[in-house]
Write a protein that holds these residues in place. Structure first.
Motif, PDB file in Angstrom:
ATOM      1  N   HIS A  23     -11.068  -5.861   6.835  1.00  0.00           N
ATOM      2  CA  HIS A  23     -11.117  -6.302   5.437  1.00  0.00           C
ATOM      3  C   HIS A  23     -11.481  -5.137   4.520  1.00  0.00           C
ATOM      4  O   HIS A  23     -10.920  -4.982   3.437  1.00  0.00           O
ATOM      5  CB  HIS A  23     -12.137  -7.428   5.264  1.00  0.00           C
ATOM      6  CG  HIS A  23     -11.634  -8.762   5.680  1.00  0.00           C
ATOM      7  ND1 HIS A  23     -12.028  -9.360   6.827  1.00  0.00           N
ATOM      8  CD2 HIS A  23     -10.756  -9.605   5.089  1.00  0.00           C
ATOM      9  CE1 HIS A  23     -11.430 -10.530   6.942  1.00  0.00           C
ATOM     10  NE2 HIS A  23     -10.635 -10.694   5.905  1.00  0.00           N
ATOM     11  N   HIS A  32      -2.039  -3.719  -3.175  1.00  0.00           N
ATOM     12  CA  HIS A  32      -1.685  -5.016  -3.735  1.00  0.00           C
ATOM     13  C   HIS A  32      -2.367  -5.267  -5.071  1.00  0.00           C
ATOM     14  O   HIS A  32      -2.320  -6.378  -5.566  1.00  0.00           O
ATOM     15  CB  HIS A  32      -2.066  -6.135  -2.763  1.00  0.00           C
ATOM     16  CG  HIS A  32      -1.318  -6.061  -1.473  1.00  0.00           C
ATOM     17  ND1 HIS A  32       0.035  -6.272  -1.388  1.00  0.00           N
ATOM     18  CD2 HIS A  32      -1.738  -5.790  -0.222  1.00  0.00           C
ATOM     19  CE1 HIS A  32       0.412  -6.142  -0.128  1.00  0.00           C
ATOM     20  NE2 HIS A  32      -0.637  -5.838   0.595  1.00  0.00           N
ATOM     21  N   TRP A  36      -6.566  -8.336  -5.574  1.00  0.00           N
ATOM     22  CA  TRP A  36      -6.553  -8.586  -4.134  1.00  0.00           C
ATOM     23  C   TRP A  36      -7.557  -7.693  -3.418  1.00  0.00           C
ATOM     24  O   TRP A  36      -8.150  -8.104  -2.420  1.00  0.00           O
ATOM     25  CB  TRP A  36      -5.159  -8.401  -3.552  1.00  0.00           C
ATOM     26  CG  TRP A  36      -4.229  -9.511  -3.900  1.00  0.00           C
ATOM     27  CD1 TRP A  36      -3.107  -9.426  -4.665  1.00  0.00           C
ATOM     28  CD2 TRP A  36      -4.339 -10.889  -3.521  1.00  0.00           C
ATOM     29  NE1 TRP A  36      -2.529 -10.668  -4.781  1.00  0.00           N
ATOM     30  CE2 TRP A  36      -3.247 -11.579  -4.089  1.00  0.00           C
ATOM     31  CE3 TRP A  36      -5.249 -11.607  -2.764  1.00  0.00           C
ATOM     32  CZ2 TRP A  36      -3.060 -12.951  -3.918  1.00  0.00           C
ATOM     33  CZ3 TRP A  36      -5.061 -12.972  -2.594  1.00  0.00           C
ATOM     34  CH2 TRP A  36      -3.973 -13.623  -3.166  1.00  0.00           C
ATOM     35  N   VAL A  39     -10.816  -9.413  -3.608  1.00  0.00           N
ATOM     36  CA  VAL A  39     -10.850 -10.542  -2.678  1.00  0.00           C
ATOM     37  C   VAL A  39     -11.139 -10.028  -1.266  1.00  0.00           C
ATOM     38  O   VAL A  39     -11.965 -10.599  -0.539  1.00  0.00           O
ATOM     39  CB  VAL A  39      -9.527 -11.341  -2.723  1.00  0.00           C
ATOM     40  CG1 VAL A  39      -9.437 -12.347  -1.601  1.00  0.00           C
ATOM     41  CG2 VAL A  39      -9.373 -12.034  -4.069  1.00  0.00           C
ATOM     42  N   LEU A  77      -6.753 -18.911   5.304  1.00  0.00           N
ATOM     43  CA  LEU A  77      -6.587 -18.288   3.991  1.00  0.00           C
ATOM     44  C   LEU A  77      -5.645 -17.091   4.062  1.00  0.00           C
ATOM     45  O   LEU A  77      -4.785 -16.909   3.200  1.00  0.00           O
ATOM     46  CB  LEU A  77      -7.943 -17.863   3.431  1.00  0.00           C
ATOM     47  CG  LEU A  77      -7.952 -17.298   2.023  1.00  0.00           C
ATOM     48  CD1 LEU A  77      -7.451 -18.327   1.035  1.00  0.00           C
ATOM     49  CD2 LEU A  77      -9.347 -16.845   1.649  1.00  0.00           C
ATOM     50  N   HIS A  78      -5.771 -16.273   5.112  1.00  0.00           N
ATOM     51  CA  HIS A  78      -4.888 -15.106   5.248  1.00  0.00           C
ATOM     52  C   HIS A  78      -3.438 -15.526   5.472  1.00  0.00           C
ATOM     53  O   HIS A  78      -2.524 -14.889   4.950  1.00  0.00           O
ATOM     54  CB  HIS A  78      -5.363 -14.195   6.381  1.00  0.00           C
ATOM     55  CG  HIS A  78      -6.495 -13.330   5.987  1.00  0.00           C
ATOM     56  ND1 HIS A  78      -7.789 -13.631   6.293  1.00  0.00           N
ATOM     57  CD2 HIS A  78      -6.539 -12.169   5.290  1.00  0.00           C
ATOM     58  CE1 HIS A  78      -8.575 -12.695   5.800  1.00  0.00           C
ATOM     59  NE2 HIS A  78      -7.843 -11.801   5.189  1.00  0.00           N
ATOM     60  N   MET A  81      -2.188 -16.302   2.206  1.00  0.00           N
ATOM     61  CA  MET A  81      -2.134 -15.146   1.309  1.00  0.00           C
ATOM     62  C   MET A  81      -0.915 -14.263   1.533  1.00  0.00           C
ATOM     63  O   MET A  81      -0.507 -13.551   0.611  1.00  0.00           O
ATOM     64  CB  MET A  81      -3.395 -14.292   1.461  1.00  0.00           C
ATOM     65  CG  MET A  81      -4.626 -14.902   0.838  1.00  0.00           C
ATOM     66  SD  MET A  81      -6.123 -13.983   1.247  1.00  0.00           S
ATOM     67  CE  MET A  81      -5.818 -12.446   0.388  1.00  0.00           C
ATOM     68  N   LEU A  84       1.765 -14.783  -0.972  1.00  0.00           N
ATOM     69  CA  LEU A  84       1.248 -14.484  -2.304  1.00  0.00           C
ATOM     70  C   LEU A  84       1.133 -12.984  -2.528  1.00  0.00           C
ATOM     71  O   LEU A  84       1.449 -12.483  -3.603  1.00  0.00           O
ATOM     72  CB  LEU A  84      -0.122 -15.140  -2.499  1.00  0.00           C
ATOM     73  CG  LEU A  84      -0.139 -16.661  -2.505  1.00  0.00           C
ATOM     74  CD1 LEU A  84      -1.576 -17.163  -2.556  1.00  0.00           C
ATOM     75  CD2 LEU A  84       0.670 -17.198  -3.665  1.00  0.00           C
ATOM     76  N   MET A  85       0.663 -12.256  -1.502  1.00  0.00           N
ATOM     77  CA  MET A  85       0.521 -10.811  -1.633  1.00  0.00           C
ATOM     78  C   MET A  85       1.886 -10.136  -1.700  1.00  0.00           C
ATOM     79  O   MET A  85       2.057  -9.141  -2.393  1.00  0.00           O
ATOM     80  CB  MET A  85      -0.313 -10.241  -0.496  1.00  0.00           C
ATOM     81  CG  MET A  85      -1.764 -10.663  -0.586  1.00  0.00           C
ATOM     82  SD  MET A  85      -2.748 -10.017   0.744  1.00  0.00           S
ATOM     83  CE  MET A  85      -3.100  -8.389   0.084  1.00  0.00           C
ATOM     84  N   HIS A 117       2.716  -6.267   6.820  1.00  0.00           N
ATOM     85  CA  HIS A 117       1.467  -7.014   6.858  1.00  0.00           C
ATOM     86  C   HIS A 117       0.801  -6.902   8.222  1.00  0.00           C
ATOM     87  O   HIS A 117       0.134  -7.826   8.671  1.00  0.00           O
ATOM     88  CB  HIS A 117       1.731  -8.471   6.501  1.00  0.00           C
ATOM     89  CG  HIS A 117       2.242  -8.637   5.110  1.00  0.00           C
ATOM     90  ND1 HIS A 117       1.454  -8.452   4.008  1.00  0.00           N
ATOM     91  CD2 HIS A 117       3.480  -8.949   4.639  1.00  0.00           C
ATOM     92  CE1 HIS A 117       2.162  -8.642   2.914  1.00  0.00           C
ATOM     93  NE2 HIS A 117       3.392  -8.936   3.277  1.00  0.00           N
ATOM     94  N   MET A 120      -2.915  -7.358   8.009  1.00  0.00           N
ATOM     95  CA  MET A 120      -3.231  -8.765   7.764  1.00  0.00           C
ATOM     96  C   MET A 120      -3.067  -9.568   9.047  1.00  0.00           C
ATOM     97  O   MET A 120      -3.902 -10.423   9.366  1.00  0.00           O
ATOM     98  CB  MET A 120      -2.314  -9.328   6.680  1.00  0.00           C
ATOM     99  CG  MET A 120      -2.612 -10.757   6.324  1.00  0.00           C
ATOM    100  SD  MET A 120      -4.019 -10.957   5.238  1.00  0.00           S
ATOM    101  CE  MET A 120      -3.271 -10.534   3.691  1.00  0.00           C
TER     102      MET A 120
END
Length: 146
Positions: A23, A32, A36, A39, A77-78, A81, A84-85, A117, A120
């Motif tokens: 993270h 991003h 972001w 976040v 949540l990831h 995301m 969205l990202m 990603h 992620m």
């Protein structure tokens, strides 16, 4: 604490610490935008709280339960995301035309984390493994027959 529970707990601490580091990497590496990155920094701080709780009280159930709930919530949540990202990065999966008519991802976006990603996905895997280890750790603490 039995050896098996100790190994589960050690693996849980390592997974949550790895998630905190990933993270932090995503917050600093960004790509991003500032929103972001904030976040991701907040998620890194939450991971650190879990690591500290797990290390301070290795025999307690509450920190393990907290780590389990947070890991599963963050994994979900990831997953939400990712699209969205991609949209926030201006369509991270769009390809640009290069000289000679070839297609390729933007190297600047790819190096900043916007082109793929993989980080992620690593975080999602770490969080799912942490959630599984925490659930197993909680189960191993229960008396037989319950």
């Amino acid at each position: 604490m039995s050896v098996a529970v100790g190994l589960l707990h050690g693996g849980l601490v390592l997974c949550v610490a790895g998630s905190a580091a990933a993270h932090g990497w995503m917050a600093v590496g960004g790509g991003h935008g500032a929103g972001w990155s904030l976040v991701m920094a907040a998620m890194a701080v939450l991971c650190v709280f879990c690591v500290v709780g797990l290390m301070r009280r290795p025999l307690a159930v509450a920190p393990v339960r907290m780590a389990m709930v947070m890991a599963v919530a963050m994994a979900l949540l990831h997953v939400l995301m990712i699209p969205l990202m991609a949209g926030a990065a201006g369509g991270a999966h769009q390809h640009a035309h290069r000289g000679g008519g070839g297609l390729g991802a933007d190297p600047v976006a790819a190096s900043a984390g916007g082109g793929d990603h993989s980080t992620m996905m690593l975080v999602i895997v770490l969080e799912l493994v942490a959630g599984g280890l925490a659930a197993t750790r909680l189960r191993r603490r229960r008396p037989k027959g319950s």
